[in-house]
Design an enzyme around this catalytic site. Structure first.
Site, PDB file in Angstrom:
ATOM      1  N   ASP A   6      36.884  38.706  31.516  1.00  0.00           N
ATOM      2  CA  ASP A   6      37.901  38.786  32.573  1.00  0.00           C
ATOM      3  C   ASP A   6      39.131  37.949  32.231  1.00  0.00           C
ATOM      4  OD1 ASP A   6      37.505  40.410  34.835  1.00  0.00           O
ATOM      5  OD2 ASP A   6      35.914  39.100  35.593  1.00  0.00           O
ATOM      6  N   LYS A  39      33.150  50.182  36.474  1.00  0.00           N
ATOM      7  CA  LYS A  39      33.025  49.434  35.217  1.00  0.00           C
ATOM      8  C   LYS A  39      31.802  49.926  34.439  1.00  0.00           C
ATOM      9  CE  LYS A  39      35.589  45.570  37.101  1.00  0.00           C
ATOM     10  NZ  LYS A  39      35.627  44.275  37.769  1.00  0.00           N
ATOM     11  N   GLN A  99      31.716  39.793  39.483  1.00  0.00           N
ATOM     12  CA  GLN A  99      32.676  40.472  40.353  1.00  0.00           C
ATOM     13  C   GLN A  99      33.117  39.529  41.473  1.00  0.00           C
ATOM     14  OE1 GLN A  99      33.987  43.443  39.685  1.00  0.00           O
ATOM     15  NE2 GLN A  99      35.265  43.424  41.501  1.00  0.00           N
TER      16      GLN A  99
HETATM   17  N1  GUN Z   1      37.813  41.481  41.844  1.00  0.00           N
HETATM   18  C1  GUN Z   1      39.008  42.122  41.917  1.00  0.00           C
HETATM   19  N2  GUN Z   1      39.545  42.270  40.681  1.00  0.00           N
HETATM   20  C2  GUN Z   1      38.667  41.706  39.822  1.00  0.00           C
HETATM   21  C3  GUN Z   1      38.654  41.561  38.406  1.00  0.00           C
HETATM   22  O1  GUN Z   1      39.568  41.960  37.672  1.00  0.00           O
HETATM   23  N3  GUN Z   1      37.558  40.936  37.883  1.00  0.00           N
HETATM   24  C4  GUN Z   1      36.544  40.478  38.662  1.00  0.00           C
HETATM   25  N4  GUN Z   1      35.533  39.862  38.058  1.00  0.00           N
HETATM   26  N5  GUN Z   1      36.529  40.601  39.967  1.00  0.00           N
HETATM   27  C5  GUN Z   1      37.588  41.219  40.538  1.00  0.00           C
END
Ligand code: GUN
Length: 280
Positions: free
Chosen positions: A119, A52, A96
């Site tokens: 998200d 990211k 996350q």
């Molecule tokens: N953990 C696995 N996929 C995601 C996601 O799309 N966003 C976040 N914040 N955590 C994750």
């Protein structure tokens, strides 16, 4: 033989479009900033968070990294989120997942301002999607919609079957296909006659979390098959929920794993960040 839907190429296209948009915004004096919070050091999360940050760098989005120790309390984490909610220079906030067990995931998701919920996990964002109002949407299903649209695959009026009902993929996927005027069926572990339901699908989205479970016997001739799963097979090779070799003979379009849905998630996250910055 099915045509491949190239998620790597389409995600690159989206990132390049966003890069140009961010450059224009910069000229107008508008910088975009994403705060990424990781609690603990789960190795998979560290890889995702790293990807990211890399995408932010590529597009020209500033990323603020918060790498918090495993012992961080819920109160401490909410304190940091609160500060970021009130910081006008921060456009998006991402925690996350998963968070350590002593922290309540739902409480954390709810503590992020819906205006910065890139998200799309906040109940207000989920609710907005379900009643057709503006809000952030979950990145993976948003990526699937982009794959379909950019491959000129019509959704309106099509029989769409989603296998999986998770909050992150299955449920928002079904709402987004419905928003595009698809006729949507959601299947899950208690669904009876799964094969028969899947065989009705013009568009089959598979997010079950079981390696290579869906073979050609679940697929109608000429169907579009989207594979959201990612696993390692017995030879340590990446594979999806779909048995690719079997299904590609019958489908009209199929997403590969890797290089299908996977790269779209980050591209759509970046898109949400840019939207957050524009709508601030
Ligand atoms: N953990 C696995 N996929 C995601 C996601 O799309 N966003 C976040 N914040 N955590 C994750």
């Amino acid at each position: 033989m099915a045509k491949l839907i190239d998620g790597k190429m389409i995600s690159q296209q989206i990132k390049d479009e966003l890069k140009a948009k961010v450059a224009t915004l910069k000229e107008e004096g508008k910088d975009i900033c994403l705060a990424v919070i990781q609690v603990g050091n789960d190795p998979a999360s560290t890889v995702y968070v790293g990807n990211k940050k890399k995408a932010c760098e590529y597009i020209g989005i500033k990323s603020l990294a918060f790498e918090l120790p495993e012992e961080t309390t819920e109160e401490e984490l909410i304190g940091i989120i609160d500060k970021l909610n009130n910081d006008n220079d921060v456009d998006g906030i991402l925690v996350q997942l998963p968070v350590p067990k002593h922290i309540n995931e739902d409480t954390i998701i709810k503590s992020i301002s819906p205006k910065k919920d890139v998200d799309g996990f906040h109940p207000a964002s989920v609710g907005a999607l379900s009643i057709g109002q503006h809000g952030f949407v979950s990145c993976t299903p948003a990526g699937v919609i982009q794959l379909l649209k950019r491959s000129n695959i019509e959704i309106a009026g099509k029989e769409c079957v989603v296998i999986g009902r998770s909050n992150i993929v299955g449920k928002p996927m079904s709402m987004m296909l419905l928003r595009e005027n698809g006729t949507v069926t959601v299947c899950h572990s208690k669904t009876k006659d799964l094969k028969d339901v899947c065989k009705r699908a013009d568009i089959l989205v598979v997010a079950i979390g079981k390696p290579k479970m869906i073979d050609e016997s679940y697929v109608k001739d000429g169907a579009v098959v989207i594979d959201v799963g990612i696993h390692r097979d017995e030879n340590n090779k990446l594979c999806g929920d779909v048995d690719f070799e079997s299904v590609e003979k019958k489908a009209s379009y199929i997403t590969p794993v890797p290089g299908g849905v996977g790269p779209m998630t980050i591209a759509m996250l970046m898109n949400n960040c840019v939207e957050a910055g524009i709508n601030k």
